[in-house]
Write a protein that holds these residues in place. Sequence first.
Motif, PDB file in Angstrom:
ATOM      1  N   UNK A  47       0.806  -1.225   0.000  1.00 48.66           N
ATOM      2  CA  UNK A  47       0.000   0.000   0.000  1.00 48.66           C
ATOM      3  C   UNK A  47       0.838   1.274   0.000  1.00 48.66           C
ATOM      4  N   UNK A  48       2.065   1.240   0.537  1.00 48.60           N
ATOM      5  CA  UNK A  48       2.852   2.471   0.679  1.00 48.60           C
ATOM      6  C   UNK A  48       3.840   2.721  -0.446  1.00 48.60           C
ATOM      7  N   UNK A  49       4.141   1.726  -1.254  1.00 50.82           N
ATOM      8  CA  UNK A  49       5.103   1.896  -2.329  1.00 50.82           C
ATOM      9  C   UNK A  49       4.660   1.037  -3.507  1.00 50.82           C
ATOM     10  N   UNK A  50       4.925   1.529  -4.721  1.00 50.59           N
ATOM     11  CA  UNK A  50       4.467   0.813  -5.912  1.00 50.59           C
ATOM     12  C   UNK A  50       5.191  -0.515  -6.078  1.00 50.59           C
ATOM     13  N   UNK A  51       6.521  -0.498  -5.994  1.00 53.78           N
ATOM     14  CA  UNK A  51       7.321  -1.709  -6.151  1.00 53.78           C
ATOM     15  C   UNK A  51       8.433  -1.648  -5.107  1.00 53.78           C
ATOM     16  N   UNK A  52       8.249  -2.375  -4.026  1.00 56.79           N
ATOM     17  CA  UNK A  52       9.210  -2.301  -2.921  1.00 56.79           C
ATOM     18  C   UNK A  52      10.585  -2.806  -3.336  1.00 56.79           C
ATOM     19  N   UNK A  53      10.640  -3.864  -4.123  1.00 58.00           N
ATOM     20  CA  UNK A  53      11.934  -4.413  -4.538  1.00 58.00           C
ATOM     21  C   UNK A  53      12.707  -3.421  -5.413  1.00 58.00           C
ATOM     22  N   UNK A  54      12.052  -2.887  -6.412  1.00 53.42           N
ATOM     23  CA  UNK A  54      12.736  -1.937  -7.310  1.00 53.42           C
ATOM     24  C   UNK A  54      13.130  -0.662  -6.576  1.00 53.42           C
ATOM     25  N   UNK A  55      12.264  -0.179  -5.700  1.00 54.06           N
ATOM     26  CA  UNK A  55      12.575   1.042  -4.954  1.00 54.06           C
ATOM     27  C   UNK A  55      13.770   0.835  -4.035  1.00 54.06           C
ATOM     28  N   UNK A  69      16.254  -1.263  -4.515  1.00 54.62           N
ATOM     29  CA  UNK A  69      17.462  -1.342  -5.344  1.00 54.62           C
ATOM     30  C   UNK A  69      17.947   0.046  -5.765  1.00 54.62           C
ATOM     31  N   UNK A  70      17.026   0.896  -6.207  1.00 53.84           N
ATOM     32  CA  UNK A  70      17.410   2.244  -6.615  1.00 53.84           C
ATOM     33  C   UNK A  70      17.930   3.051  -5.432  1.00 53.84           C
ATOM     34  N   UNK A  71      17.280   2.900  -4.288  1.00 57.15           N
ATOM     35  CA  UNK A  71      17.719   3.633  -3.104  1.00 57.15           C
ATOM     36  C   UNK A  71      19.095   3.163  -2.643  1.00 57.15           C
ATOM     37  N   UNK A  72      19.389   1.871  -2.783  1.00 56.69           N
ATOM     38  CA  UNK A  72      20.700   1.355  -2.387  1.00 56.69           C
ATOM     39  C   UNK A  72      21.806   1.969  -3.244  1.00 56.69           C
ATOM     40  N   UNK A  73      21.585   2.075  -4.555  1.00 53.18           N
ATOM     41  CA  UNK A  73      22.591   2.683  -5.432  1.00 53.18           C
ATOM     42  C   UNK A  73      22.807   4.153  -5.083  1.00 53.18           C
ATOM     43  N   UNK A  74      21.727   4.875  -4.807  1.00 53.91           N
ATOM     44  CA  UNK A  74      21.861   6.291  -4.449  1.00 53.91           C
ATOM     45  C   UNK A  74      22.564   6.461  -3.106  1.00 53.91           C
ATOM     46  N   UNK A  75      22.218   5.625  -2.140  1.00 54.93           N
ATOM     47  CA  UNK A  75      22.851   5.715  -0.826  1.00 54.93           C
ATOM     48  C   UNK A  75      24.338   5.398  -0.902  1.00 54.93           C
ATOM     49  N   UNK A  76      24.715   4.438  -1.745  1.00 52.72           N
ATOM     50  CA  UNK A  76      26.134   4.100  -1.902  1.00 52.72           C
ATOM     51  C   UNK A  76      26.923   5.311  -2.410  1.00 52.72           C
ATOM     52  N   UNK A  77      26.393   6.014  -3.388  1.00 48.10           N
ATOM     53  CA  UNK A  77      27.084   7.202  -3.899  1.00 48.10           C
ATOM     54  C   UNK A  77      27.149   8.311  -2.849  1.00 48.10           C
ATOM     55  N   UNK A  85      28.180  -0.413   7.615  1.00 50.64           N
ATOM     56  CA  UNK A  85      27.238  -0.177   8.715  1.00 50.64           C
ATOM     57  C   UNK A  85      26.483   1.133   8.515  1.00 50.64           C
ATOM     58  N   UNK A  86      27.160   2.175   8.045  1.00 52.13           N
ATOM     59  CA  UNK A  86      26.489   3.449   7.793  1.00 52.13           C
ATOM     60  C   UNK A  86      25.463   3.315   6.680  1.00 52.13           C
ATOM     61  N   UNK A  87      25.789   2.580   5.628  1.00 49.13           N
ATOM     62  CA  UNK A  87      24.832   2.359   4.553  1.00 49.13           C
ATOM     63  C   UNK A  87      23.622   1.573   5.032  1.00 49.13           C
ATOM     64  N   UNK A  88      23.854   0.547   5.844  1.00 46.69           N
ATOM     65  CA  UNK A  88      22.747  -0.252   6.354  1.00 46.69           C
ATOM     66  C   UNK A  88      21.800   0.594   7.198  1.00 46.69           C
ATOM     67  N   UNK A  89      22.369   1.449   8.061  1.00 48.61           N
ATOM     68  CA  UNK A  89      21.524   2.302   8.907  1.00 48.61           C
ATOM     69  C   UNK A  89      20.696   3.264   8.058  1.00 48.61           C
ATOM     70  N   UNK A  90      21.313   3.882   7.057  1.00 52.32           N
ATOM     71  CA  UNK A  90      20.583   4.828   6.208  1.00 52.32           C
ATOM     72  C   UNK A  90      19.479   4.136   5.410  1.00 52.32           C
ATOM     73  N   UNK A  91      19.798   2.979   4.827  1.00 51.90           N
ATOM     74  CA  UNK A  91      18.790   2.252   4.055  1.00 51.90           C
ATOM     75  C   UNK A  91      17.649   1.758   4.937  1.00 51.90           C
ATOM     76  N   UNK A  92      17.965   1.289   6.130  1.00 51.15           N
ATOM     77  CA  UNK A  92      16.933   0.766   7.018  1.00 51.15           C
ATOM     78  C   UNK A  92      15.961   1.859   7.440  1.00 51.15           C
ATOM     79  N   UNK A  93      16.494   3.038   7.716  1.00 52.85           N
ATOM     80  CA  UNK A  93      15.613   4.152   8.087  1.00 52.85           C
ATOM     81  C   UNK A  93      14.736   4.585   6.911  1.00 52.85           C
TER      82      UNK A  93
END
Length: 305
Positions: A148-156, A158-166, A186-194
């Motif tokens: 209900x909150x996101x159109x495609x959780x898997x694709x979103x 993946x895109x967020x992980x690439x942006x967070x890495x940069x 660890x910093x990437x995991x915290x940012x992605x999880x939030x």
Amino acid sequence: MTTSLLENQAFEMAKENRETLKDNNSPPGYVPGGVDSDDDLVCCGYILWALSMLVIICTLPFSLCLCIKVVQEYERAVIFRLGRLLSGGAKGPGLFFIVPCIDSYTKVDLRTVSFDVPPQEVLTKDSVTVAVDAVVYYRVYNANTSITNVEDANRSTRLLAATTLRNVLGTKNLSEILADREAISHQMQTSLDEATDPWGVKVERVEVKDVRLPVQLQRAMAAEAEAAREARAKVIAAEGEQKASRALKEAADVISESPAAIQLRYLQTLNTISAEKNSTIIFPLPIELFSSFTRRTPQSYSPST
């Protein structure tokens, strides 16, 4: 007559739902079961539900093929009735019942999913361009929210992980990227999880796989490392010679105290040379042996008395 009874039951259920909403202070526009709170829409929804149930009963047992669904242990089914989320949460695992024509459902996989983040060209804090790739492990912990909150959780994700890495690597120096991979992960995991928590996604682990440097930078770093190793080797050799000279001085002082010590050392050296099967052996003669000859030489030519 059966239709009139079902309609009466539908009106009674709608009345009970309105009273429940008033007691629970629920927001307007929501009715358990996914039907709008307006009287006309409530009645229409329950009439459709009643007609669907009538069709199911009349077509038994063939209608069971369309009404009964199965989801696996690692799956959940999110059901929508007339476009609204059905109360009670996601269904499963096992069997669950839907009403054809008015119900639709979506299966959600709750297993951990891993994917590779494509290599990202990143400009570090000290203006060095590097290509970094990573791997991310995540899972869906709330099936309703992920639908209900996101159109495609898997694709979103993946895109967020690439942006967070940069974004994360852009705030680091090259030395920090090469040395502190665990802290970056660890910093990437915290940012992605939030960021993915409102989507019902839990990021379990992030690992930086490889850091690729430009060829010219690799050569420069290799030359720098080689020069540093050569400098350390020269320092170590100089320290070794200094210690050896001190040891030789102490040994000379000890040998000088006893004249027989030099002879013993000489015999020990001959023993070492003979063990190597050499055909040539050099016998050093001390100058003190010739001192007696030099003193007797003038007397041998003196005139006889």
